[in-house]
Design a protein around this motif. Structure first.
Motif, mmCIF file in Angstrom:
data_model
loop_
_atom_site.group_PDB
_atom_site.id
_atom_site.type_symbol
_atom_site.label_atom_id
_atom_site.label_comp_id
_atom_site.label_asym_id
_atom_site.label_seq_id
_atom_site.Cartn_x
_atom_site.Cartn_y
_atom_site.Cartn_z
ATOM 1 N N GLN A 25 2.818 9.960 -9.867
ATOM 2 C CA GLN A 25 2.160 10.011 -11.179
ATOM 3 C C GLN A 25 1.171 11.170 -11.259
ATOM 4 O OE1 GLN A 25 0.597 6.037 -11.456
ATOM 5 N NE2 GLN A 25 2.436 5.249 -12.455
ATOM 6 N N ALA A 26 0.435 11.396 -10.189
ATOM 7 C CA ALA A 26 -0.517 12.504 -10.168
ATOM 8 C C ALA A 26 0.217 13.842 -10.289
ATOM 9 C CB ALA A 26 -1.350 12.472 -8.895
ATOM 10 N N ARG A 27 1.353 13.957 -9.620
ATOM 11 C CA ARG A 27 2.164 15.191 -9.688
ATOM 12 C C ARG A 27 2.633 15.411 -11.113
ATOM 13 N NH1 ARG A 27 5.368 19.089 -7.017
ATOM 14 N NH2 ARG A 27 4.008 18.756 -5.247
ATOM 15 N N LEU A 28 3.130 14.365 -11.768
ATOM 16 C CA LEU A 28 3.606 14.497 -13.144
ATOM 17 C C LEU A 28 2.466 14.831 -14.102
ATOM 18 C CD1 LEU A 28 6.252 11.651 -13.347
ATOM 19 C CD2 LEU A 28 6.644 14.113 -13.108
ATOM 20 N N ALA A 29 1.305 14.239 -13.881
ATOM 21 C CA ALA A 29 0.140 14.536 -14.738
ATOM 22 C C ALA A 29 -0.285 15.987 -14.551
ATOM 23 C CB ALA A 29 -1.009 13.592 -14.406
ATOM 24 N N TRP A 30 -0.261 16.463 -13.317
ATOM 25 C CA TRP A 30 -0.620 17.853 -13.020
ATOM 26 C C TRP A 30 0.382 18.795 -13.695
ATOM 27 C CZ3 TRP A 30 2.015 21.569 -10.061
ATOM 28 C CH2 TRP A 30 1.289 22.726 -9.810
ATOM 29 N N GLN A 31 1.667 18.446 -13.629
ATOM 30 C CA GLN A 31 2.679 19.277 -14.248
ATOM 31 C C GLN A 31 2.505 19.302 -15.766
ATOM 32 O OE1 GLN A 31 6.688 17.870 -13.903
ATOM 33 N NE2 GLN A 31 7.510 19.517 -15.145
ATOM 34 N N ALA A 32 2.152 18.176 -16.366
ATOM 35 C CA ALA A 32 1.968 18.108 -17.824
ATOM 36 C C ALA A 32 0.807 18.992 -18.264
ATOM 37 C CB ALA A 32 1.734 16.667 -18.241
ATOM 38 N N GLN A 33 -0.206 19.124 -17.420
ATOM 39 C CA GLN A 33 -1.355 19.972 -17.756
ATOM 40 C C GLN A 33 -1.026 21.460 -17.647
ATOM 41 O OE1 GLN A 33 -4.439 18.709 -15.125
ATOM 42 N NE2 GLN A 33 -4.881 16.854 -16.295
ATOM 43 N N GLY A 34 -0.134 21.765 -16.685
ATOM 44 C CA GLY A 34 0.178 23.159 -16.390
ATOM 45 C C GLY A 34 1.179 23.691 -17.325
ATOM 46 N N LYS A 51 0.834 -1.212 0.000
ATOM 47 C CA LYS A 51 0.000 0.000 0.000
ATOM 48 C C LYS A 51 0.864 1.256 0.000
ATOM 49 C CE LYS A 51 -4.042 -2.034 2.224
ATOM 50 N NZ LYS A 51 -4.943 -2.002 3.375
ATOM 51 N N TYR A 52 1.956 1.239 0.776
ATOM 52 C CA TYR A 52 2.858 2.384 0.805
ATOM 53 C C TYR A 52 3.427 2.653 -0.590
ATOM 54 C CZ TYR A 52 3.171 2.076 5.971
ATOM 55 O OH TYR A 52 2.921 2.054 7.313
ATOM 56 N N ILE A 53 3.896 1.597 -1.232
ATOM 57 C CA ILE A 53 4.519 1.751 -2.554
ATOM 58 C C ILE A 53 3.490 2.251 -3.560
ATOM 59 C CG2 ILE A 53 5.588 0.489 -4.475
ATOM 60 C CD1 ILE A 53 6.930 -1.302 -2.301
ATOM 61 N N LEU A 54 2.301 1.678 -3.544
ATOM 62 C CA LEU A 54 1.247 2.114 -4.463
ATOM 63 C C LEU A 54 0.866 3.572 -4.203
ATOM 64 C CD1 LEU A 54 -0.672 1.311 -6.729
ATOM 65 C CD2 LEU A 54 -2.287 0.554 -4.981
ATOM 66 N N ARG A 55 0.778 3.938 -2.936
ATOM 67 C CA ARG A 55 0.447 5.328 -2.580
ATOM 68 C C ARG A 55 1.507 6.280 -3.118
ATOM 69 N NH1 ARG A 55 0.248 7.516 3.637
ATOM 70 N NH2 ARG A 55 0.106 9.732 3.160
#
Length: 169
Positions: A160-169, A150-154
């Motif tokens: 991944q969410a940070r990178l996706a957010w950066q790609a949008q910005g 769970k730690y690793i998945l979290r």
């Protein structure tokens, strides 16, 4: 002096491991080398550590070593003629735009990792950078293997969410 149970375990499965590796590599010499490496990795496991499925554990080590070996083989450069080299003189260095983009991605990943709780970040780094199994990490952190998963998945989801957010910005 008592015999080491790891030696007995390896001897019990050595022929089967060698056959498995030889079938995939088509080289008895390479198979023997990797089988020896399996033994060396097995010897790193603490004597008192119980293995749920010892045979599966040995074959997982063998499979991982096989994958590493094949990756190294695929990554080795092949010999090329001077004529072929002259046809492709493009620099392997990234252009400035790519380098800047890569630096931004690394900065975002550093920030994302810094936002994680220490134990979550540590589980991810031990797993991805040091190659520790979830069982080994669980022992170090004093939690269950399931919790380590769970730690690793979290941590992965957060990055991944940070990178996706950066790609949008």
């Amino acid at each position: 002096m008592q015999a080491d149970p790891r030696d007995h375990l390896f001897q019990q499965h050595a022929a089967e491991l060698t056959g498995y590796l030889n079938r995939r590599l088509q080289s008895p010499e390479l198979a023997a080398e990797l089988c020896q490496e399996v033994y060396l990795r097995l010897r790193r496991v603490p004597r008192h550590q119980a293995l749920d499925n010892p045979r599966a554990f040995l074959f997982r080590i063998a499979r991982n070593l096989l994958i590493d070996h094949l990756r190294q083989q695929n990554g080795q450069p092949t010999a090329i003629t001077l004529q072929e080299a002259a046809e492709d003189l493009e620099s392997p260095a990234p252009n400035p735009e790519t380098a800047a983009s890569d630096a931004q991605v690394l900065d975002s990943l550093r920030e994302a990792l810094g936002e994680l709780p220490h134990h979550v970040r540590q589980a991810l780094l031990w797993n991805r950078l040091e190659g520790l199994t979830q069982k080994e990490i669980a022992g170090r952190l004093g939690v269950s293997e399931r919790m380590v998963g769970k730690y690793i998945l979290r941590a992965l989801n957060h990055c991944q969410a940070r990178l996706a957010w950066q790609a949008q910005g």
